[in-house]
Each structure stands twice: as C-alpha cells, then as structure tokens.
Design a protein around this motif. Structure first.
Motif, short mmCIF file in Angstrom:
data_model
loop_
_atom_site.label_atom_id
_atom_site.label_comp_id
_atom_site.label_asym_id
_atom_site.label_seq_id
_atom_site.Cartn_x
_atom_site.Cartn_y
_atom_site.Cartn_z
N GLY A 122 0.81 -1.21 0.00
CA GLY A 122 0.00 0.00 0.00
C GLY A 122 0.84 1.26 0.00
N GLU A 123 0.22 2.32 -0.46
CA GLU A 123 0.81 3.65 -0.38
C GLU A 123 0.06 4.41 0.72
N PRO A 124 0.70 4.71 1.85
CA PRO A 124 -0.04 5.26 2.99
C PRO A 124 -0.56 6.67 2.78
N GLY A 125 -0.05 7.38 1.78
CA GLY A 125 -0.53 8.74 1.52
C GLY A 125 -0.05 9.71 2.58
N GLY A 126 -0.25 10.99 2.30
CA GLY A 126 0.16 12.01 3.26
C GLY A 126 1.67 12.07 3.42
N ASN A 127 2.09 12.68 4.51
CA ASN A 127 3.51 12.86 4.78
C ASN A 127 3.95 11.91 5.88
N ILE A 128 4.53 10.80 5.49
CA ILE A 128 4.99 9.81 6.44
C ILE A 128 6.34 9.27 5.96
N PRO A 129 7.35 9.25 6.82
CA PRO A 129 8.67 8.76 6.41
C PRO A 129 8.61 7.28 6.02
N ALA A 130 9.28 6.94 4.93
CA ALA A 130 9.28 5.56 4.46
C ALA A 130 9.86 4.62 5.51
N VAL A 131 10.86 5.10 6.27
CA VAL A 131 11.47 4.26 7.30
C VAL A 131 10.44 3.84 8.33
N LEU A 132 9.59 4.77 8.76
CA LEU A 132 8.56 4.48 9.74
C LEU A 132 7.50 3.55 9.16
N ALA A 133 7.08 3.84 7.93
CA ALA A 133 6.06 3.00 7.29
C ALA A 133 6.57 1.58 7.08
#
Length: 201
Positions: A167-178
């Motif tokens: 999935g693409e979580p959308g919004g502003n979220i660091p890839a490392v955290l996701a």
C-alpha cells in the motif's frame, strides 16, 4: 558495445534481486517477508503461517468477519461493513491507528473471495475504492493498496495461510517508519488470527 551489454545485464540482475523476498521476522511459527516494489518507497509484505486442527471454512469465517476486524487486523479501529452481496463479496471501511504523531489512515476496500469446488483452497482479494465515501477530517485516505489472503487446507487438517499486501499510505509519512509497520502489522495480524481461531473453538 560489450561493456554496455554487461552494464545492462548487471542492472537487470540488480532489479531482479531487489524484487526478491527477504525474511524479516520468524517467530511463533509466523514468517514475515518484505520486498521492494518498483516505483514505490514502501515495501510489500508477505506473512505466512500454518494453523493445525482447523479447516479452511473456520479460517475464512474470521478473515471475512468485517465487524470484528479490530480483533483481527493490528492497529485497526472503527471497521464498518458498507455493502455485502452474498457470502463472498463485500465493501468495507477501516481505519488504521497511526503511531506517535502520525495521523490515522483509512481505506475502503472491495473484498472478493473465491473457493475451489473441493473446498480446500481460497483466495480473498482486496482492491481499494478510495472515493466510495467522502474523506473524513484529520484522517488520511489510503488511495492505493492491493493484496490478498490465500488459504490452502491439507489432508492433515492444517491450513497454510498467506497474507500479502502493498500500500501507499498517503500524506507525509517517512518511508522508514512506514516500513517498520509492514513487518509489525502482518505479524500481529497473524497472531490475532491464531488467537481468534482458538477462542472461537
């Protein structure tokens, strides 16, 4: 010319290597793998486990129990069944609790299930329907995300379960955290599934 061909071959091999699954967690008989997805900063996951003394129908009943998805999917809150047609088609809404300062996400999914005539194989496919209902304030809508559950029942009353999603979580979220989420989420979801099966018995 030969040098250019060699460089191209190396690039192709690197791309193929990147697409391979990498084992990230192996605990409690649950294995979680991730792999890169071309054009995305976010990893795809695949979780696999076997459950004994269960049949495919029992597992499928838990996976399709939308109203209790907060007991199945890790970090899931406020699941809602929006539409249901027959036993094996639904459209549902779920929210996913974000960690720390990350805003919650939500998504709407069409869920279709196919079971073979022998009743020992099933696949549950998930497809996003991001515009099915209006977006909610202070919640980021996940607009891209597809995956599936695959169930295989053996003669020994064992069901092999695969849960795969990107999935693409959308919004502003660091890839490392996701990408930490794509290991913890499927692992905890599989553990919840096993617990639901034990409790339902």
């Amino acid at each position: 010319m030969i040098k250019n061909v060699a460089i191209l071959l190396l690039l192709v091999l690197n791309i193929e290597a990147d697409a391979k699954w990498h084992l990230k967690k192996d605990k409690d008989d649950i294995k979680v793998y991730t792999r890169n997805v071309d054009g995305s900063s976010f990893l795809e996951f695949k979780a696999i486990m076997e459950v004994n003394n269960a049949d495919l129908k029992q597992v499928l009943d838990v996976i399709l129990d939308v109203e209790n998805y907060d007991l199945l999917y890790a970090d899931c809150i406020n699941p809602v069944l929006l539409e249901k047609r027959g036993e094996y088609f639904d459209i549902h809404y779920i929210q996913t609790k974000g960690p720390f300062t990350v805003r919650d996400r939500d998504g709407i999914y069409k869920q279709t299930t196919e079971v073979n005539s022998e009743g020992n194989y099933a696949i549950v496919r998930l497809e996003p329907l991001p515009d099915y209902i209006e977006e909610k304030k202070n919640i980021v809508r996940m607009r891209e995300g597809t995956g599936f559950w695959e169930l295989i029942e053996s003669d020994s009353n064992t069901v092999t379960i695969t849960y795969q999603f990107h999935g693409e979580p959308g919004g502003n979220i660091p890839a490392v955290l996701a990408n930490q989420f794509v290991v913890s989420h499927p692992f905890n979801t599989m553990r919840n599934l096993k617990l639901r099966l034990v409790n339902d018995k």
